[in-house]
Enzyme design. Structure first.
Site, PDB file in Angstrom:
ATOM      1  N   GLY A 197       1.011  -1.174   0.054  1.00 34.59           N
ATOM      2  CA  GLY A 197       0.045  -0.064   0.003  1.00 34.59           C
ATOM      3  C   GLY A 197       0.726   1.164   0.033  1.00 34.59           C
ATOM      4  O   GLY A 197       0.551   2.199   0.561  1.00 34.59           O
TER       5      GLY A 197
ATOM      6  N   GLY B 206      -0.723   8.229   0.772  1.00 36.06           N
ATOM      7  CA  GLY B 206      -1.002   8.257   2.035  1.00 36.06           C
ATOM      8  C   GLY B 206      -0.003   7.646   3.048  1.00 36.06           C
ATOM      9  O   GLY B 206       1.462   8.069   2.960  1.00 36.06           O
TER      10      GLY B 206
ATOM     11  N   GLY C  14       1.553   4.748   3.678  1.00 32.00           N
ATOM     12  CA  GLY C  14       2.510   4.043   2.982  1.00 32.00           C
ATOM     13  C   GLY C  14       3.511   4.585   2.466  1.00 32.00           C
ATOM     14  O   GLY C  14       4.852   4.418   2.458  1.00 32.00           O
TER      15      GLY C  14
ATOM     16  N   ASP D 137      -2.262  -6.603  -6.725  1.00 27.65           N
ATOM     17  CA  ASP D 137      -3.483  -6.426  -5.954  1.00 27.65           C
ATOM     18  C   ASP D 137      -3.521  -7.377  -4.817  1.00 27.65           C
ATOM     19  O   ASP D 137      -3.999  -8.732  -5.056  1.00 27.65           O
ATOM     20  CB  ASP D 137      -4.705  -6.605  -7.090  1.00 27.65           C
TER      21      ASP D 137
ATOM     22  N   SER E 133      -5.854   0.170  13.185  1.00 29.74           N
ATOM     23  CA  SER E 133      -6.543   1.273  13.548  1.00 29.74           C
ATOM     24  C   SER E 133      -7.223   1.164  14.985  1.00 29.74           C
ATOM     25  O   SER E 133      -7.207   0.377  15.630  1.00 29.74           O
ATOM     26  CB  SER E 133      -7.974   1.266  12.417  1.00 29.74           C
TER      27      SER E 133
ATOM     28  N   TYR F 233     -15.199  -3.727   8.403  1.00 27.23           N
ATOM     29  CA  TYR F 233     -13.957  -3.060   8.676  1.00 27.23           C
ATOM     30  C   TYR F 233     -13.367  -2.955   9.894  1.00 27.23           C
ATOM     31  O   TYR F 233     -12.172  -3.336  10.078  1.00 27.23           O
ATOM     32  CB  TYR F 233     -13.925  -1.606   8.022  1.00 27.23           C
TER      33      TYR F 233
ATOM     34  N   LYS G 153      -9.960  -5.021  11.422  1.00 24.20           N
ATOM     35  CA  LYS G 153      -8.783  -4.413  12.109  1.00 24.20           C
ATOM     36  C   LYS G 153      -8.625  -4.972  13.419  1.00 24.20           C
ATOM     37  O   LYS G 153      -7.659  -4.815  14.145  1.00 24.20           O
ATOM     38  CB  LYS G 153      -9.006  -2.972  12.133  1.00 24.20           C
TER      39      LYS G 153
END
Length: 255
Positions: free
Chosen positions: A9, A13, A15, A59, A136, A149, A153
């Protein structure tokens, strides 16, 4: 021999900011993302630091992608692994797209686990290495309107803490970065423009990256950037679960 960091990633951002911090410290990079164009641009920007930057288009939401990626770097000593690739999706579970959620789970959980498994075996054989898994603050509680999501996490945090304990004394450390709302492309991709979540204040990506990078390089187990995020993550432990869920729902409801 120069050290090498593999970062998923890494095209933008968080990464990309973590990659910059590694480059400034003279560490060679293997950058992984879906966009070849963005990776090439990032490679050019980082080359000014005098490090070797290799790019791999992958991907990781697709089955088998993690093993294919690992085979492409086999034979190179990976000193650092940053599992940063991840996506989110906003909306009621009864209304969100199932395939998008299945892809999210594969990326956020399966590929992260698979790549960690492959890399950590080589690290432990050498007796040296550091792994950073990006979770997160969502990992600390259920998340109505982003149910899948938040659950993904929570897995990342639990998994990372467990293997960090298993690896004690091996020379390999596992850190988990748990940022709160952060200004990156993530919110747009997750359709969070409808949510109030980002109205309560966000951190700059580079600030999150710096906190994560320093903590990770120092072998810190859990890294929560920002005082407000630390307080929220800690205080949740003392609240009844139903109240926590209701609070998160209010934070994330549509504007």
């Amino acid at each position: 021999m120069k050290e090498i960091a593999l970062i998923t990633g890494a095209s933008g951002g968080l990464g990309a900011d973590i990659a910059t911090l590694f480059a400034k410290d003279g560490i060679d990079l293997i950058l992984v993302a879906r966009s070849k164009e963005k990776l090439e641009q990032r490679s050019q920007e980082l080359s000014k630091y005098g490090v070797q930057v290799d790019i791999l288009v992958s991907d990781l939401a697709k089955p088998g992608a993690a093993e294919e990626l690992f085979n492409q770097v086999k034979g190179r000593q990976l000193d650092y692994l940053v599992n940063n690739a991840g996506v989110g999706l906003y909306g009621k579970f009864t209304e969100t797209d199932l395939q998008t959620e299945m892809d999210m789970l594969y990326l956020n959980i399966n590929s992260l686990t698979h790549l960690t498994k492959l890399v950590v075996k080589e690290m432990t054989a050498r007796g040296k290495g550091r792994i950073l898994n990006v979770a997160s603050t969502a990992a600390f509680q259920p998340g109505p309107l982003m149910a899948v999501y938040y659950a993904s996490k929570a897995y990342v945090l639990s998994f990372s803490e467990a293997i960090e304990n298993e690896l004690n004394g091996t020379g390999v450390t596992v850190s988990t970065l748990c940022p709160g709302p952060t200004r990156t492309e993530f919110s747009n991709r997750a359709n969070l423009e409808k949510s109030k979540l980002f109205d309560g204040g966000t951190m700059a990506s580079i600030d999150v990256a710096k906190a994560g990078y320093v903590g990770f390089r120092n072998g810190k187990s859990i890294i929560i950037p920002g005082t407000q995020n630390k307080v929220l993550a800690t205080s949740i432990r003392f609240m009844p679960r139903k109240i926590v869920t209701s609070v998160v729902r209010r934070m994330q409801k549509e504007k």
